[in-house]
Design a protein around this motif. Structure first.
Motif, PDB file in Angstrom:
ATOM      1  N   LYS B  12       9.217  19.134   0.303  1.00  0.00           N
ATOM      2  CA  LYS B  12       8.544  19.001   1.601  1.00  0.00           C
ATOM      3  C   LYS B  12       7.164  19.079   1.143  1.00  0.00           C
ATOM      4  O   LYS B  12       6.268  18.516   1.919  1.00  0.00           O
ATOM      5  N   LYS B  13       6.820  19.994   0.250  1.00  0.00           N
ATOM      6  CA  LYS B  13       5.591  20.239  -0.092  1.00  0.00           C
ATOM      7  C   LYS B  13       4.900  19.201  -1.061  1.00  0.00           C
ATOM      8  O   LYS B  13       3.498  19.172  -0.744  1.00  0.00           O
ATOM      9  N   GLN B  14       5.490  18.402  -1.367  1.00  0.00           N
ATOM     10  CA  GLN B  14       5.025  17.390  -2.352  1.00  0.00           C
ATOM     11  C   GLN B  14       4.237  16.298  -1.524  1.00  0.00           C
ATOM     12  O   GLN B  14       3.280  15.699  -2.270  1.00  0.00           O
ATOM     13  N   GLU B  15       4.595  16.079  -0.179  1.00  0.00           N
ATOM     14  CA  GLU B  15       3.810  15.143   0.366  1.00  0.00           C
ATOM     15  C   GLU B  15       2.265  14.816   0.230  1.00  0.00           C
ATOM     16  O   GLU B  15       1.824  13.848   0.130  1.00  0.00           O
ATOM     17  N   GLU B  16       1.617  16.184   0.357  1.00  0.00           N
ATOM     18  CA  GLU B  16       0.039  16.215   0.001  1.00  0.00           C
ATOM     19  C   GLU B  16      -0.211  15.549  -1.108  1.00  0.00           C
ATOM     20  O   GLU B  16      -1.348  15.135  -1.581  1.00  0.00           O
ATOM     21  N   HIS B  17       0.879  15.515  -2.142  1.00  0.00           N
ATOM     22  CA  HIS B  17       0.471  14.917  -3.624  1.00  0.00           C
ATOM     23  C   HIS B  17       0.789  13.644  -3.784  1.00  0.00           C
ATOM     24  O   HIS B  17       0.547  13.060  -4.952  1.00  0.00           O
ATOM     25  N   LEU B  18       1.301  13.147  -2.882  1.00  0.00           N
ATOM     26  CA  LEU B  18       2.036  11.628  -3.067  1.00  0.00           C
ATOM     27  C   LEU B  18       0.902  10.693  -3.067  1.00  0.00           C
ATOM     28  O   LEU B  18      -0.423  10.950  -2.237  1.00  0.00           O
ATOM     29  N   PRO B  19       0.789   9.602  -3.836  1.00  0.00           N
ATOM     30  CA  PRO B  19      -0.111   8.724  -3.717  1.00  0.00           C
ATOM     31  C   PRO B  19      -0.224   7.959  -2.378  1.00  0.00           C
ATOM     32  O   PRO B  19       0.795   7.978  -1.680  1.00  0.00           O
ATOM     33  N   LYS B  20      -1.333   7.302  -2.081  1.00  0.00           N
ATOM     34  CA  LYS B  20      -1.502   6.840  -0.827  1.00  0.00           C
ATOM     35  C   LYS B  20      -2.130   5.395  -1.128  1.00  0.00           C
ATOM     36  O   LYS B  20      -3.305   5.240  -1.670  1.00  0.00           O
ATOM     37  N   PHE B  21      -1.729   4.434  -0.161  1.00  0.00           N
ATOM     38  CA  PHE B  21      -2.159   2.994  -0.441  1.00  0.00           C
ATOM     39  C   PHE B  21      -2.946   2.667   0.657  1.00  0.00           C
ATOM     40  O   PHE B  21      -2.408   3.148   1.984  1.00  0.00           O
ATOM     41  N   GLU B  22      -4.150   1.936   0.483  1.00  0.00           N
ATOM     42  CA  GLU B  22      -4.994   1.602   1.753  1.00  0.00           C
ATOM     43  C   GLU B  22      -4.311   0.487   2.436  1.00  0.00           C
ATOM     44  O   GLU B  22      -3.812  -0.361   1.816  1.00  0.00           O
ATOM     45  N   ALA B  23      -4.707   0.263   3.875  1.00  0.00           N
ATOM     46  CA  ALA B  23      -4.200  -1.046   4.461  1.00  0.00           C
ATOM     47  C   ALA B  23      -4.333  -2.102   3.511  1.00  0.00           C
ATOM     48  O   ALA B  23      -3.751  -2.970   3.630  1.00  0.00           O
ATOM     49  N   LYS B  24      -5.555  -2.497   3.088  1.00  0.00           N
ATOM     50  CA  LYS B  24      -6.022  -3.417   2.411  1.00  0.00           C
ATOM     51  C   LYS B  24      -5.085  -3.955   1.082  1.00  0.00           C
ATOM     52  O   LYS B  24      -4.623  -4.872   0.731  1.00  0.00           O
ATOM     53  N   GLU B  25      -4.801  -2.555   0.488  1.00  0.00           N
ATOM     54  CA  GLU B  25      -3.601  -2.888  -0.881  1.00  0.00           C
ATOM     55  C   GLU B  25      -2.313  -3.437  -0.298  1.00  0.00           C
ATOM     56  O   GLU B  25      -1.678  -3.956  -0.908  1.00  0.00           O
ATOM     57  N   ILE B  26      -1.871  -2.827   0.797  1.00  0.00           N
ATOM     58  CA  ILE B  26      -0.613  -3.085   1.626  1.00  0.00           C
ATOM     59  C   ILE B  26      -0.796  -4.723   1.673  1.00  0.00           C
ATOM     60  O   ILE B  26       0.212  -5.611   1.679  1.00  0.00           O
ATOM     61  N   TYR B  27      -1.887  -5.241   2.411  1.00  0.00           N
ATOM     62  CA  TYR B  27      -1.988  -6.710   2.762  1.00  0.00           C
ATOM     63  C   TYR B  27      -1.627  -7.453   1.562  1.00  0.00           C
ATOM     64  O   TYR B  27      -1.198  -8.255   1.502  1.00  0.00           O
ATOM     65  N   ALA B  28      -2.517  -7.032   0.443  1.00  0.00           N
ATOM     66  CA  ALA B  28      -2.469  -7.701  -0.908  1.00  0.00           C
ATOM     67  C   ALA B  28      -0.893  -7.919  -1.536  1.00  0.00           C
ATOM     68  O   ALA B  28      -0.588  -8.985  -1.832  1.00  0.00           O
ATOM     69  N   MET B  29      -0.281  -6.618  -1.228  1.00  0.00           N
ATOM     70  CA  MET B  29       1.198  -6.730  -1.697  1.00  0.00           C
ATOM     71  C   MET B  29       2.074  -7.860  -0.641  1.00  0.00           C
ATOM     72  O   MET B  29       2.900  -8.173  -1.421  1.00  0.00           O
ATOM     73  N   LEU B  30       1.716  -8.015   0.402  1.00  0.00           N
ATOM     74  CA  LEU B  30       2.413  -8.929   1.204  1.00  0.00           C
ATOM     75  C   LEU B  30       2.271 -10.316   0.658  1.00  0.00           C
ATOM     76  O   LEU B  30       3.235 -11.065   0.811  1.00  0.00           O
ATOM     77  N   LYS B  31       1.194 -10.590   0.072  1.00  0.00           N
ATOM     78  CA  LYS B  31       0.923 -11.782  -0.620  1.00  0.00           C
ATOM     79  C   LYS B  31       1.710 -11.953  -2.005  1.00  0.00           C
ATOM     80  O   LYS B  31       1.811 -13.165  -2.475  1.00  0.00           O
ATOM     81  N   LYS B  32       2.244 -11.044  -2.542  1.00  0.00           N
ATOM     82  CA  LYS B  32       2.858 -11.199  -3.775  1.00  0.00           C
ATOM     83  C   LYS B  32       4.264 -11.620  -3.782  1.00  0.00           C
ATOM     84  O   LYS B  32       4.885 -11.670  -2.693  1.00  0.00           O
ATOM     85  N   LYS B  33       4.739 -12.035  -4.891  1.00  0.00           N
ATOM     86  CA  LYS B  33       6.061 -12.666  -4.707  1.00  0.00           C
ATOM     87  C   LYS B  33       6.988 -11.764  -5.142  1.00  0.00           C
ATOM     88  O   LYS B  33       7.020 -10.842  -5.926  1.00  0.00           O
ATOM     89  N   SER B  34       8.168 -11.856  -4.434  1.00  0.00           N
ATOM     90  CA  SER B  34       9.392 -10.796  -4.681  1.00  0.00           C
ATOM     91  C   SER B  34      10.028 -11.203  -5.910  1.00  0.00           C
ATOM     92  O   SER B  34      10.160 -12.226  -6.396  1.00  0.00           O
TER      93      SER B  34
END
Lengths: 165, 201
Positions: B12-34
């Motif tokens: 539970k404590k690790q959450e603050e250390h997790l990486p975080k993607f920006e909305a912009k990065e998530i948008y880019a991922m949607l365009k990628k091929k599965s």
């Protein structure tokens, strides 16, 4: 696809992305693999999103799609990039909170989890996420009794792995 | 408190250390091929249908037909063809139905089962093709040799044995090809499915 839907989805995922990162933490090793799995899960979530009715919580729905992607759909990329630093923060434990033995144990525990097979990893993940056995059994499609039995076996296995080291 | 429970606290404590993607990065991922295996199984299956149907069309365009008409076995030949196409259409229909049934929101076990069933349809289709091909190939050879003057001096059984050998090599190659392609695609899936299945025995 619909721009509005896309915006709505990205916002929801952005808020709930911790779930996906935690799955990547268990299933992927290294930064490249982590990002790769995150991306595949994102694509699968987006593909399934138009059918998401909102009758379940978005996060609950995410657990399913994300875990299914990790266990079932995802094929690991062959390229192996060694990025030790990335995994190190998984063991980032504040020194003042734990004594050395506990810290060492946690490190070993994370390492031991990486050694487990995909299904055992899913069990551990759901357990760590504080899911009850009903949820675990419906997510994986096994009976509740078997989920319990299996979970106990995984715990035992982890204990053994720890005592060996 | 055992190891896993200590980890649960830390989890539970690790959450603050997790990486975080920006909305912009998530948008880019949607365009990628599965790179999902379901997608690959779908593509490979379609290629298989195309390959076998293509082979069919190719052989029927070849002069083979003339010999058949000459030999008066066109009724037999047409029957073989009609059965073949009916079965192919049946397989394609079942394949698409099964494919439609794959839902990522199913539980893990059911999802895996459905993917494996979809895969199995194509596998059955391929084996049907191979066996059907083998039988009709031998039958046609037999009829051709029996009916054609040029072959009267040749020992029919030796000829058939050679043909049989060629056929076995051909089938062996196809089998090998399948082991490679699908072994590669479904090994992990199959292993995980077995895991869940043995659990419920």
């Amino acid at each position: 696809m619909n721009k509005k839907l896309e915006k709505e989805f990205v916002k929801k995922l952005e808020t709930n992305q911790n779930i996906v990162h935690k799955i990547c933490r268990i299933y992927a090793t290294g930064e490249a693999a982590h990002k790769d799995l995150f991306q595949e899960i994102t694509i699968q979530l987006w593909k399934a999103y138009p059918k998401f009715r909102g009758d379940a919580k978005f996060s609950t729905w995410m657990y399913r799609v994300a875990l299914n992607t990790a266990i079932t759909l995802y094929r690991k990329q062959k390229k192996k990039v060694q990025t030790q630093d990335w995994d190190q923060y998984a063991f980032k434990i504040k020194a003042e909170e734990y004594d050395d033995t506990t810290e060492q144990n946690l490190k070993l525990m994370y390492q031991a989890i990486k050694e487990l097979n995909d299904i055992d990893k899913a069990l551990v993940f759901l357990y760590l996420e504080d899911k009850n056995y009903t949820e675990i059994s419906t997510t994986l499609g096994i009976s509740e009794v078997n989920a319990r039995v299996k979970m106990n076996r995984v715990k035992k296995k982890l204990k053994e792995l720890l005592s060996i080291d | 408190m055992d190891g896993l429970d200590i980890l649960k606290k830390d989890w539970k404590k690790q959450e603050e250390h997790l990486p975080k993607f920006e909305a912009k990065e998530i948008y880019a991922m949607l365009k990628k091929k599965s790179s999902s295996i379901v997608k690959w199984i779908f593509i490979v299956s379609i290629l298989e249908f195309v390959f076998w149907i293509g082979l069919e069309v190719f052989t029927s365009v070849q002069g083979y037909n003339d010999i058949i008409v000459d030999m008066d076995i066109d009724v037999l030949y047409n029957t073989i063809m009609i059965i073949n196409y009916a079965v192919i259409l049946g397989f394609i229909a079942i394949f698409f139905y099964n494919y439609q049934q794959i839902r990522i929101t199913d539980n893990a076990k059911r999802l895996m089962k459905k993917i494996l069933i979809t895969r199995k349809t194509v596998k059955c289709y391929v084996w049907f093709n191979i066996i059907y091909f083998a039988i009709t190939f031998m039958l046609m050879n037999f009829l051709v040799i029996q009916n054609m003057e040029e072959f009267q001096n040749v020992n029919i059984w030796i000829f058939m044995a050679i043909m049989f050998g060629i056929m076995l090599i051909f089938i062996g190659l196809i089998w090998l090809f399948y082991r490679l392609v699908y072994g590669f695609l479904t090994r992990k899936l199959y292993k995980n499915y077995k895991q869940l299945q043995t659990l419920d025995l």
